[in-house]
Scaffold this motif. Structure first.
Motif, PDB file in Angstrom:
ATOM      1  N   ARG A 144      51.148  31.988  41.014  1.00 11.41           N
ATOM      2  CA  ARG A 144      50.429  33.230  40.566  1.00 11.41           C
ATOM      3  C   ARG A 144      51.030  33.981  39.644  1.00 11.41           C
ATOM      4  N   GLN A 157      46.845  41.962  41.116  1.00 12.58           N
ATOM      5  CA  GLN A 157      45.892  40.966  41.368  1.00 12.58           C
ATOM      6  C   GLN A 157      44.731  40.930  40.755  1.00 12.58           C
ATOM      7  N   GLU A 164      42.120  34.880  35.101  1.00 10.17           N
ATOM      8  CA  GLU A 164      41.923  33.438  35.425  1.00 10.17           C
ATOM      9  C   GLU A 164      40.393  33.136  35.222  1.00 10.17           C
TER      10      GLU A 164
END
Lengths: 229, 462
Positions: A144, A157, A164
């Protein structure tokens, strides 16, 4: 390779509007207004995606969809419906559709979604990637971590999820509602420019310190992550 | 549609009930008087048997004291006085010859053993048999003595009781019919009252209500439940009327603007740029209009309660955190800080998507009015899940708060920004769908909008 699309829609105006739109984008389009005919075509020929109306004469959309899935046809299906209720969407997805779009819709939205479906269908057989890369932007899905030009970009996040999503749809238009669905998993339309603000924050991190911008605004439809010429 | 006319008394359920109860009463009167008759007859007979017993004994004693002559004399005296021949006497000698008494011959079924017997005898000049209760006993010297009493009293009792039965029935039926008619007219009047109000409501007098008398009886209960139904219908109708009116109004302006923009595009002449700008403007208007319609449909959906089947356990705190996360950057752009208390999960039984939408409307609303900060708290308190969105903006004056959650109400008429005044009404509709409420209060300064839902995963009430 020309992509083939089947439109099963009994409303002539909508059908020709969609047909024209896809034809302009270089797709080969088959069109029918009848559910049975649609089922027949969908099982008989290889399409890259199917746009299916819910309310059809002959056989309704959900029945066509169920019959298709029962027959083992895995062609991505996008359900088009005037029934905007959330639960209709849930039902459509549960019965085997891959996406759901409520009428009225903008063609760019439909196109972006069909594009994403076809892309997803094509990559279905590939092993799930652990790394994504566009130009010098790299994303390590396991660790990540995001780097651009070898420089690590710290991300929260949500930012990571947004990036993404954009990277998985690289080179294609991603609409605001697609982002809301894909990243937040909500299907309602936020009234204000919430998504735009998130994108602009992401831009700050991904593009600000670099010469070549990667996140582009596509006027009237959404965003695109790509290396523009 | 079947027309429901006024209920006529012969169709009335009260009349039917009264008739049924009258039939039952008739039956019980029959049984009661039957028993009475049976007992009365028995008592009369027992009395006769006793009298006859003591008389025959005294006559026998008399025979012992004064011999046959005395007896015959005594019997003749007694039987002579009674022309009706109610008391019956007979003295015969050992050959069966009648010595005295008002009977012509010894009845063959009477055995002289002192026992009480009933015999039917014919009197002279009468072809109707008469029921006699009698005792007979032998006397010294072989003669026989018979003393009896006509049991005609039985007939009298029968007649008396028969008469009593008749009058009771007359009285009973009179009361039944009278009472039934009275009762059914009373009830009919109230039913007609309700039916009349119903008809008025049907023809559009939605404000009519069934009068409640305050007696708390069945009709009052029916009336108040009907009244709450009517109130609900009225508020739905008013809501719908407001919506249609407002849609008419709200769609007219964007459509008019759309029309003028399209006209401008058509008349733009050769200027490609201008045409494009006009078309862009037209697109914007269409988007805004579609947006408005979409929002109205959302409210209608939340209000229709169709999603009850889709209720699942939802963590309200997580939903709030998600939406704060979604909206915070936008708020921060306008210099408003969003604080969210990260608390423990607050599970409710609900529709995640609609709840998220409600929370996003609350936060969106707060963002429009807040000066510098918004606070979002989610707590569970006394069986209620409470989600409060507090801003430090101008707030809503107390007298406007109730109206704020109505559709299309824009409290600030000068506001020209986005939003059709539907945000809070969607929140209120979602709250109602979950069996909860939306409460607006003063945050001093600012507005505190609180969504209160039944906590826990029990099915929502309502």
């Amino acid at each position: 390779m020309t992509r083939k699309i089947l439109i099963v829609e009994d409303d002539d105006d909508t059908a020709s509007f969609v047909e024209r739109g896809f034809a302009e984008q270089g797709y080969a389009v088959d069109r029918t207004g009848d559910g049975r005919e649609g089922l027949f075509l969908a099982t008989d020929r290889a399409y890259d995606a199917i746009v299916l109306d819910r309310m059809l004469p002959g056989l309704d959309g959900i029945s066509v969809l169920k019959a298709l899935r029962a027959a083992g046809v895995v062609t991505p299906v996008l359900i088009l419906s005037a029934m905007g209720a959330l639960d209709e969407r849930v039902r459509g997805l549960r019965d085997g559709s891959d996406d759901y779009l409520v009428k009225p819709f903008a063609f760019v939205e439909l196109h972006a979604r069909i594009d994403a479906l076809i892309r997803r269908g094509a990559s279905r057989d590939e092993a799930a990637p652990t790394r994504l890369q566009i130009a010098d932007l790299e994303m390590d899905l396991l660790a990540r971590k995001v780097t651009r030009g070898g420089k690590a970009i710290p991300m929260q996040q949500r930012e990571f999820q947004m990036l993404e999503f954009l990277m998985r749809h690289a080179g294609r238009v991603v609409t605001r509602t697609m982002l809301l669905e894909g990243v937040w998993n909500y299907h309602f339309d936020p009234q204000t420019n919430v998504i735009d603000v998130h994108i602009s924050r992401l831009r700050q991190k991904v593009d600000k310190d670099f010469d070549v911008p990667l996140i582009h605004t596509v006027r009237g439809s959404g965003y695109k992550l790509a290396v523009e010429e | 549609m079947a027309t429901v006319g006024p209920v006529r008394w012969w169709r009335s359920i009260t009349v039917r009930l009264a008739l049924a109860s009258a039939l039952m009463s008739t039956l019980s009167i029959g049984v009661v008087f039957g028993l009475l008759y049976w007992r009365a007859v028995g008592v009369v007979e027992d009395q006769a048997a006793d009298t006859v017993g003591s008389e025959i004994r005294s006559l026998a004693e008399h025979h012992g004291d004064s011999g046959m002559i005395g007896l015959v004399q005594s019997v003749q005296e007694r039987s002579a006085g009674s022309s009706v021949a109610e008391p019956v006497y007979l003295v015969v000698d050992r050959f069966g010859t009648r010595l005295a008494g008002n009977l012509l011959a010894w009845p063959p079924t009477v055995v002289p053993d002192g026992a009480w017997r009933k015999v039917e005898l014919y009197r002279r000049g009468d072809d109707r048999p008469m029921l006699i209760g009698a005792r007979a006993m032998p006397l010294a010297g072989g003669s026989l003595l018979l003393v009896g009493r006509a049991l005609e009293g039985r007939v009298e009792i029968q007649e008396a009781i028969g008469e009593a039965v008749l009058w009771s029935l007359v009285a009973l039926w009179a009361m039944t019919v009278g009472g039934g008619v009275l009762l059914s007219r009373t009830i009919l009047r109230r039913v007609d009252e309700v039916a009349a109000i119903n008809r008025e409501v049907m023809v559009g007098e939605l404000g009519r209500r069934v009068p409640v008398r305050g007696s708390g009886d069945e009709f009052d209960r029916l009336a108040s439940s009907m009244n709450s139904m009517l109130a609900r219908i009225e508020s739905l109708m008013t809501g719908m009327r407001t919506v249609t009116d407002s849609i008419g109004h709200d769609l007219r302006s964007p459509l008019t603007r759309l029309r003028s923009r399209l006209e401008r595009a058509r008349d733009a002449g050769g200027s490609e740029v201008e045409r494009e700008r006009a078309l862009d403007g037209a697109m914007m208007e269409v988007e805004a209009t579609l947006d408005l319609l979409g929002r109205l449909l959302e409210i209608a959906r939340a209000e229709s309660g169709l999603q009850r089947g889709q209720m699942a356990e939802v963590d309200l705190a997580a939903v709030a955190a998600d939406i704060v996360d979604l909206y915070a950057p936008t708020a921060e752009e306008s210099g408003i800080a969003v604080e969210a208390t990260a608390g423990r999960p607050v599970p409710v039984s609900g529709h995640a998507e609609l709840l998220a939408q409600a929370v996003s409307n609350l936060i969106d609303n707060a963002t429009k009015y807040a000066r510098s900060r918004i606070r979002v708290d989610v707590v569970e308190d006394g069986g209620m899940a409470r989600l409060a969105v507090v801003d430090d903006g101008p707030g809503i004056p107390e007298e406007d708060r109730e109206r704020a959650a109505e559709r299309f109400v824009r409290l600030d008429p000068s506001r020209t920004g986005r939003g059709a005044g539907l945000g809070l009404s969607l929140v209120a509709a979602v709250a109602r769908l979950h069996g909860g409420t939306l409460q607006l209060s003063d945050a001093e300064p600012g507005l505190r909008a609180e969504l209160m839902l039944p906590a826990g995963v029990a099915p929502p009430v309502g």
